[in-house]
Design an enzyme around this catalytic site. Structure first.
Site, PDB file in Angstrom:
ATOM      1  N   ARG A  18      60.651 -27.132 -63.351  1.00 48.55           N
ATOM      2  CA  ARG A  18      61.533 -26.186 -62.677  1.00 48.55           C
ATOM      3  C   ARG A  18      61.739 -24.925 -63.512  1.00 48.55           C
ATOM      4  O   ARG A  18      61.956 -23.836 -62.966  1.00 48.55           O
ATOM      5  CB  ARG A  18      62.870 -26.867 -62.400  1.00 48.55           C
ATOM      6  CG  ARG A  18      63.886 -26.006 -61.674  1.00 48.55           C
ATOM      7  CD  ARG A  18      65.148 -26.808 -61.455  1.00 48.55           C
ATOM      8  NE  ARG A  18      66.205 -26.033 -60.855  1.00 48.55           N
ATOM      9  CZ  ARG A  18      67.450 -26.488 -60.690  1.00 48.55           C
ATOM     10  NH1 ARG A  18      67.766 -27.713 -61.080  1.00 48.55           N
ATOM     11  NH2 ARG A  18      68.368 -25.725 -60.140  1.00 48.55           N
TER      12      ARG A  18
ATOM     13  N   GLU B 175      82.444 -22.410 -59.581  1.00 47.97           N
ATOM     14  CA  GLU B 175      82.556 -23.636 -58.779  1.00 47.97           C
ATOM     15  C   GLU B 175      82.249 -24.837 -59.657  1.00 47.97           C
ATOM     16  O   GLU B 175      81.386 -24.771 -60.546  1.00 47.97           O
ATOM     17  CB  GLU B 175      81.582 -23.570 -57.597  1.00 47.97           C
ATOM     18  CG  GLU B 175      81.690 -24.714 -56.606  1.00 47.97           C
ATOM     19  CD  GLU B 175      80.860 -24.455 -55.356  1.00 47.97           C
ATOM     20  OE1 GLU B 175      80.850 -23.297 -54.868  1.00 47.97           O
ATOM     21  OE2 GLU B 175      80.207 -25.392 -54.872  1.00 47.97           O
TER      22      GLU B 175
ATOM     23  N   GLU C 131      72.472 -28.769 -62.277  1.00 54.46           N
ATOM     24  CA  GLU C 131      72.688 -30.061 -61.630  1.00 54.46           C
ATOM     25  C   GLU C 131      72.412 -31.244 -62.560  1.00 54.46           C
ATOM     26  O   GLU C 131      71.452 -31.227 -63.323  1.00 54.46           O
ATOM     27  CB  GLU C 131      71.786 -30.195 -60.398  1.00 54.46           C
ATOM     28  CG  GLU C 131      71.987 -29.138 -59.340  1.00 54.46           C
ATOM     29  CD  GLU C 131      71.027 -27.955 -59.495  1.00 54.46           C
ATOM     30  OE1 GLU C 131      70.475 -27.776 -60.616  1.00 54.46           O
ATOM     31  OE2 GLU C 131      70.830 -27.223 -58.516  1.00 54.46           O
TER      32      GLU C 131
ATOM     33  N   GLY D 255      65.542 -35.803 -50.178  1.00 54.12           N
ATOM     34  CA  GLY D 255      65.091 -34.438 -50.013  1.00 54.12           C
ATOM     35  C   GLY D 255      64.982 -33.987 -48.572  1.00 54.12           C
ATOM     36  O   GLY D 255      64.271 -33.021 -48.274  1.00 54.12           O
TER      37      GLY D 255
ATOM     38  N   ASP E 127      81.500 -28.966 -58.971  1.00 55.38           N
ATOM     39  CA  ASP E 127      81.181 -29.819 -57.816  1.00 55.38           C
ATOM     40  C   ASP E 127      81.018 -31.288 -58.147  1.00 55.38           C
ATOM     41  O   ASP E 127      80.270 -31.642 -59.074  1.00 55.38           O
ATOM     42  CB  ASP E 127      79.846 -29.373 -57.190  1.00 55.38           C
ATOM     43  CG  ASP E 127      79.893 -28.000 -56.572  1.00 55.38           C
ATOM     44  OD1 ASP E 127      80.984 -27.538 -56.227  1.00 55.38           O
ATOM     45  OD2 ASP E 127      78.810 -27.393 -56.428  1.00 55.38           O
TER      46      ASP E 127
ATOM     47  N   THR F 245      76.341 -33.578 -59.365  1.00 54.79           N
ATOM     48  CA  THR F 245      77.301 -32.673 -60.002  1.00 54.79           C
ATOM     49  C   THR F 245      76.616 -31.333 -60.247  1.00 54.79           C
ATOM     50  O   THR F 245      75.412 -31.267 -60.521  1.00 54.79           O
ATOM     51  CB  THR F 245      77.837 -33.230 -61.335  1.00 54.79           C
ATOM     52  OG1 THR F 245      76.774 -33.288 -62.294  1.00 54.79           O
ATOM     53  CG2 THR F 245      78.437 -34.611 -61.141  1.00 54.79           C
TER      54      THR F 245
ATOM     55  N   GLU G  54      79.508 -34.034 -55.483  1.00 56.55           N
ATOM     56  CA  GLU G  54      78.967 -34.235 -54.138  1.00 56.55           C
ATOM     57  C   GLU G  54      78.338 -35.620 -54.078  1.00 56.55           C
ATOM     58  O   GLU G  54      77.562 -35.994 -54.967  1.00 56.55           O
ATOM     59  CB  GLU G  54      77.936 -33.162 -53.781  1.00 56.55           C
ATOM     60  CG  GLU G  54      78.543 -31.776 -53.606  1.00 56.55           C
ATOM     61  CD  GLU G  54      77.525 -30.752 -53.145  1.00 56.55           C
ATOM     62  OE1 GLU G  54      77.794 -30.044 -52.164  1.00 56.55           O
ATOM     63  OE2 GLU G  54      76.456 -30.663 -53.787  1.00 56.55           O
TER      64      GLU G  54
END
Length: 231
Positions: free
Chosen positions: A219, A56, A85, A154, A58, A74, A60
Site C-alpha cells: 500500500r 476522527e 487502519e 471487501g 473510529d 480502528t 467500526e
C-alpha cells in the site's frame, strides 16, 4: 444512557450523536452487536469534528456471515487525513453479550480499549511534524448502516435483507470529557500505558490483529508512514 438500540432495514439506518462538543475525554460504552448473518452491515462508534480537515477516532464493527468472527476496524483521522487502519478479530463473540469499548483521548495519546484491555495506542508525534487530533472539538457518534460495497470480504458478501431488521444494543454509556482540561480531570488527561498495559496490548496485537497499515508495504511502496518507525 440506559439500554437502547439502533436498527437497520432496507429503507433506512439509524444513529445518534452527543449534544456537546469536547476537546479530550475518556468515553466508554457497552455494545452487543448484530447477531446472526450481519454481512454488509457496519456498527460504528466514533468521535469526529466537522469540516474537510476534520479529526476522527473510529471504532467500526464489520458484519459477518453467521458463524464467522466480526472484524473490529480502528482508524484515526488527523487534520483530514486518515489511512491509519488497524483491524482485529475479537477473542469472544460480541453478539452474545455486552462488552465495553473505550476511547481515551488526551493531548499525548489516543488509546483504544476492549473490556479495559488496551488494543491500540496512537501517540502524539507533533514534535517531529506529524499531525495529531488536539485542536478540534469533537462529538460522539454511533450509527448502524449498510456498507455492503466494502464491509464483508471487501464487498464480496452482500447484505441479506431477508434477515432485517438488524439491531445493535447499547448500555452503560459514560463520558468524562472537558473543553478546558486540567490535571483534575480524573487522571486520564495525562494518562499513558504503563508497562503491564503495554504488554497486554502487545499480546492482543500478536494474537488478534489481522491488519496493520504500518506493515502494508504494498500500500505504501514509497515507504511506510513516518509514525510507523517510532516506538
Amino acid at each position: 444512557m440506559g439500554n437502547s438500540s439502533l436498527s437497520l432495514d432496507h429503507t433506512s439506518g439509524s444513529g445518534f450523536e452527543s449534544k456537546r462538543v469536547f476537546l479530550f475525554g475518556k468515553i466508554e460504552m457497552e455494545l452487543k452487536l448484530v447477531p446472526g448473518n450481519s454481512a454488509g452491515t457496519v456498527t460504528a462508534y466514533f468521535l469526529s469534528s466537522k469540516g474537510p480537515l476534520h479529526d476522527e477516532i473510529d471504532f467500526e464493527f464489520l458484519g459477518n456471515l453467521s458463524g464467522d468472527p466480526y472484524t473490529l476496524h480502528t482508524n484515526i483521522f488527523a487534520h483530514g487525513k486518515g489511512d491509519k487502519e488497524q483491524q482485529f478479530k475479537l477473542w469472544f463473540d460480541p453478539t452474545e453479550d455486552f462488552h465495553k469499548y473505550s476511547i481515551l483521548w488526551n493531548q499525548n495519546n489516543i488509546i483504544f480499549y476492549v473490556d479495559d484491555t488496551p488494543i491500540r495506542n496512537f501517540k502524539n508525534n507533533e514534535a517531529i511534524g506529524l499531525p495529531f487530533p488536539n485542536s478540534q472539538a469533537m462529538k460522539i457518534y454511533s450509527s448502524l448502516w449498510d456498507a455492503d460495497d466494502w464491509a464483508t470480504r471487501g464487498g464480496l458478501v452482500k447484505t441479506d435483507w431477508t434477515k432485517a431488521p438488524f439491531t445493535a444494543s447499547y448500555r452503560n454509556f459514560n463520558a468524562d470529557i472537558c473543553c478546558l482540561c486540567s490535571g483534575s480531570n480524573g487522571g486520564w488527561i495525562n494518562q499513558a500505558l504503563n508497562s503491564t498495559e503495554q504488554e497486554k496490548m502487545r499480546m492482543v496485537q500478536e494474537n488478534f490483529m489481522i491488519y496493520n497499515y504500518c506493515t502494508d508495504f504494498q500500500r505504501f511502496p514509497q515507504g511506510l508512514p513516518q509514525e510507523c518507525s517510532i516506538a
